[in-house]
Design an enzyme around this catalytic site. Structure first.
Site, PDB file in Angstrom:
ATOM      1  N   GLU A 251       2.986   6.643  -0.457  1.00 40.59           N
ATOM      2  CA  GLU A 251       2.955   5.648   0.396  1.00 40.59           C
ATOM      3  C   GLU A 251       2.031   4.807   0.129  1.00 40.59           C
ATOM      4  OE1 GLU A 251       5.384   5.377   2.569  1.00 40.59           O
ATOM      5  OE2 GLU A 251       6.190   7.254   2.956  1.00 40.59           O
ATOM      6  N   CYS A 285       0.168  -1.086   6.533  1.00 41.73           N
ATOM      7  CA  CYS A 285       0.975  -1.174   5.299  1.00 41.73           C
ATOM      8  C   CYS A 285       2.037  -2.041   5.474  1.00 41.73           C
ATOM      9  CB  CYS A 285       0.952   0.211   4.716  1.00 41.73           C
ATOM     10  SG  CYS A 285       2.412   1.148   5.635  1.00 41.73           S
TER      11      CYS A 285
END
Ligand code: NAD
Length: 485
Positions: A251, A285
Site C-alpha cells: 500500500e 495516501c
C-alpha cells in the site's frame, strides 16, 4: 502529562510487554507541542527472533481452531475497541497530532470495523468442490503462516487493524512493526486482542526503524509481508520479499487526480477537495492533490474554497472544536515547506496559506496553489501535507490523459452531475480506488489499494482474504489408476 502515554514496555510479544533497552532509543514526540511523551527502544535481533519464534509456535494451534472460534475473538476485540474509543482516540492524537475531532470517528472505529468485518467472515472461509466425472477435487483455503505488517505513521491504529484482522481471520499469526514516528497505538491493539482472548503469540508488536522492518522481511520463517509506506520503501521491501518468494501486499504513495467538471455541484466539489487535501493535515495516501477544475468554474471554485478554508479551526488537537492539526513531525513539516517553496519558485499562484504557523508544534497553514501546470514539481511528486494544486482544463479527453499521466495509481475522483460522464471517467481512470461525487471514503466492505507504482494487492473487503490465504487442491480418484506400465 495528565494522560499516560509511556507504555509499560516497547514491544508486545507472546502475550506480554517486553523491554530490551539495548535497542536504539526511539523518542515519541507530541506533534502539537514538540514535547517528548514516551521513550521506546528499537528491537534488537534477539527481540525479532523472539517474536518470530512465538508467532510460528502460536500459529499452528490458531489455524487448527474453527473459523467461528477465531471470529468470536476478533469480534470481541472490536467491541472492546469501541468501548474504549475515547482513550484510544486521545492516544492516536498524541501519537500523530491529528485532531481528536478526527481520531474519535476515524481511527479506533475503523480498526474496530475491520476486526468486526473479518471476525464475521472467519467462519465463512471455505474451499470448493470441483466434480470431474466420478472423480473430484476439493480445495482447502489455508493460512500463509507468519505475516509481517509494516506501518506508516498517518493511521497507526487503523493500519495495525487493517493488516491484523484479515491475517488472524485466515488463521495466520501477525508481527506488526509500527512506524518509528508513531509507535504507541499498535501496542494498544495488541493488548485489546489479548484481552479478547487471542492466544499469546498471534499478534506481536516490535518497534524499530527500517532495519528492523528489513530484518523481519528477510527472515525465512516469515511467509508474507504487508507494507504501508512510500514507493521507495516499497521497492526495497518488495525486492527483499521476492528473494524469499514471499506473498506481498504493498500500500504505497499517490498523487491522485480529482476532476471537477463545469456541471458539478460546486459546494460538494469544494467539500470533496477539502476532504481530499486537508483531512489529517493532508497526510493521507489517497489524497486527490491534483485538482483539475474546468476553466469555466475555476474562479468560482477558488473563491468558495478560500471562504471554506477560513472556517478551519486550527489549534489544540485535543479540543473537540479543532478541525486542523499539526504535521506529524518537524521533518515532515520541513519536507512540505520545501515543496511549497518549489511551488512558488516554479511559478504557481499562491491562493492561500504557504507558511508555518507561529505557535509551538509543527503547524502549517492549509495551502492552495492555482495555475499549476502538469510539469511542476508540486503536480508530480507526493507531498504528503496540506498543499493542494489546482490545474485548469477544458476538455474531458484532455483532462483524462493528464490525470493518468503519472507513475502513481492509488485513487482518483470526479465531480459531475452527468451520470454517463461520471462512469465513463471512473472506468478510464488508472487507479485502484475511484470516487464519484465524493472523496476518500474507505469503508471496510470495499477493496482498497493501488495500481501502477501505488501498490500490489488489496486491503479490506473479501479481496483481502486472497492476500492472507492460499488454496490447496486435493485430487480424489474414485476409479482405477491407469499407469503406462
Ligand atoms: P516510509 O516508507 O518512510 O516508512 C513506512 C514503514 O516502512 C515504516 O514503518 C518504516 O520504518 C519502514 N521501513 C523503512 N525502510 C524499510 C526497509 N528497508 N525494510 C522494511 N521496512 C522499512 O513511509 P512513511 O513516511 O512512514 O509514510 C508515508 C508514506 O506512506 C507515503 O508515501 C504515503 O502515501 C504512504 N501511505 C500509503 C497508504 C496506502 O494505503 N496506500 C496509507 C498510508 C500511507
Amino acid at each position: 502529562m495528565p494522560y499516560e502515554t509511556q507504555p509499560p514496555a516497547s514491544h508486545f510479544i507472546d502475550g506480554a510487554y517486553v523491554e530490551e533497552k539495548a535497542g536504539t532509543e526511539i523518542p515519541v514526540i507530541y506533534p502539537a507541542t514538540g514535547e517528548k511523551i514516551a521513550t521506546l527502544h528499537a528491537a534488537t535481533p534477539a527481540i525479532v527472533k523472539q517474536a518470530i519464534t512465538a508467532a510460528r509456535r502460536a500459529q499452528v494451534e490458531w489455524a487448527a481452531m474453527t473459523g467461528t472460534e477465531r471470529g468470536r475473538i476478533l469480534r470481541r476485540a472490536a467491541d472492546i475497541m469501541r468501548d474504549r474509543n475515547h482513550d484510544l482516540s486521545v492516544l492516536e492524537t498524541f501519537d500523530t497530532g491529528k485532531p481528536y475531532q478526527e481520531t474519535s470517528v476515524a481511527d479506533a472505529t475503523s480498526g474496530a470495523d475491520a476486526l468486526e468485518y473479518f471476525g464475521g467472515m472467519a467462519a465463512t472461509l471455505t474451499g470448493e468442490h470441483i466434480q470431474l466425472g466420478e472423480n473430484w477435487v476439493y480445495t482447502r483455503r489455508e493460512p500463509l503462516g507468519v505475516c509481517v505488517g509494516i506501518g506508516a505513521w498517518n493511521y497507526p491504529t487503523q493500519i495495525a487493524c487493517w493488516k491484523g484482522a484479515p491475517a488472524l481471520a485466515c488463521g495466520n499469526a501477525m508481527i506488526f512493526k509500527p512506524s518509528e514516528t508513531t509507535p504507541l497505538c499498535a501496542l494498544k491493539v495488541a493488548e485489546i486482542l489479548c484481552e479478547a482472548g487471542l492466544p499469546a503469540g498471534l499478534y506481536n508488536v516490535v518497534q524499530g526503524m527500517g532495519d528492523v522492518g528489513a530484518a523481519l522481511v528477510s527472515d525465512p520463517r516469515v511467509d508474507k509481508v504487508s507494507l504501508t509506506g512510500s514507493v521507495p520503501t516499497g521497492r526495497k521491501v518488495y525486492a527483499a520479499a521476492a528473494a524469499g518468494i514471499k506473498h506481498v501486499t504493498m500500500e504505497l504513495g499517490g498523487k491522485s487526480p480529482l476532476i471537477v467538471f463545469d456541471d458539478a455541484d460546486i459546494d460538494n466539489a469544494v467539500g470533496g477537495a477539502i476532504l481530499g487535501n486537508f483531512y489529517s493535515s493532508g497526510q493521507v495516501c489517497s489524497n486527490g492533490t491534483r485538482v483539475f477544475v474546468h476553466s469555466a468554474i475555476k474562479e468560482k471554485f477558488l473563491t468558495r474554497l478560500a471562504e471554506r478554508l477560513d472556517n478551519a479551526v486550527i489549534g489544540d488537537p485535543m479540543d473537540p472544536a479543532t478541525s486542523f492539526g499539526p504535521m506529524v513531525s518537524e521533518r515532515q513539516m520541513n519536507i512540505v515547506l520545501d515543496y511549497i517553496e518549489k511551488g512558488r519558485a516554479e511559478g504557481a499562484r499562491l491562493v492561500t496559506g504557504g507558511a508555518r504557523i507561529d505557535r509551538d508544534g509543527y503547524y502549517l497553514q492549509p495551502t492552495v496553489f492555482a495555475d499549476v501546470t502538469d510539469d511542476m514539481t508540486i503536480a508530480r511528486e507526493e507531498i504528503f501535507g496540506p498543499v493542494m494544486a489546482v490545474l485548469d482544463f477544458d476538455d474531458e479527453a484532455e483532462v483524462l490523459a493528464r490525470a493518468n499521466d503519472t507513475e502513481f495509481g492509488l485513487a482518483a475522483g470526479v465531480f459531475t452531475r452527468d451520470l454517463g460522464r461520471a462512469h465513463r471517467v471512473a472506468a478510464a481512470f488508472q487507479a485502484g480506488t475511484c470516487y464519484i461525487n465524493t472523496y476518500n471514503d474507505a469503508p471496510v466492505e470495499a477493496p482498497f489499494g493501488g495500481s501502477k507504482m501505488s501498490g500490489v494487492g488489496r486491503e479490506n473487503s473479501k479481496a483481502a482474504i486472497e492476500h492472507y490465504s492460499q488454496l490447496k487442491s486435493v485430487f480424489v480418484r474414485m476409479d482405477d489408476v491407469e499407469a503406462p506400465f
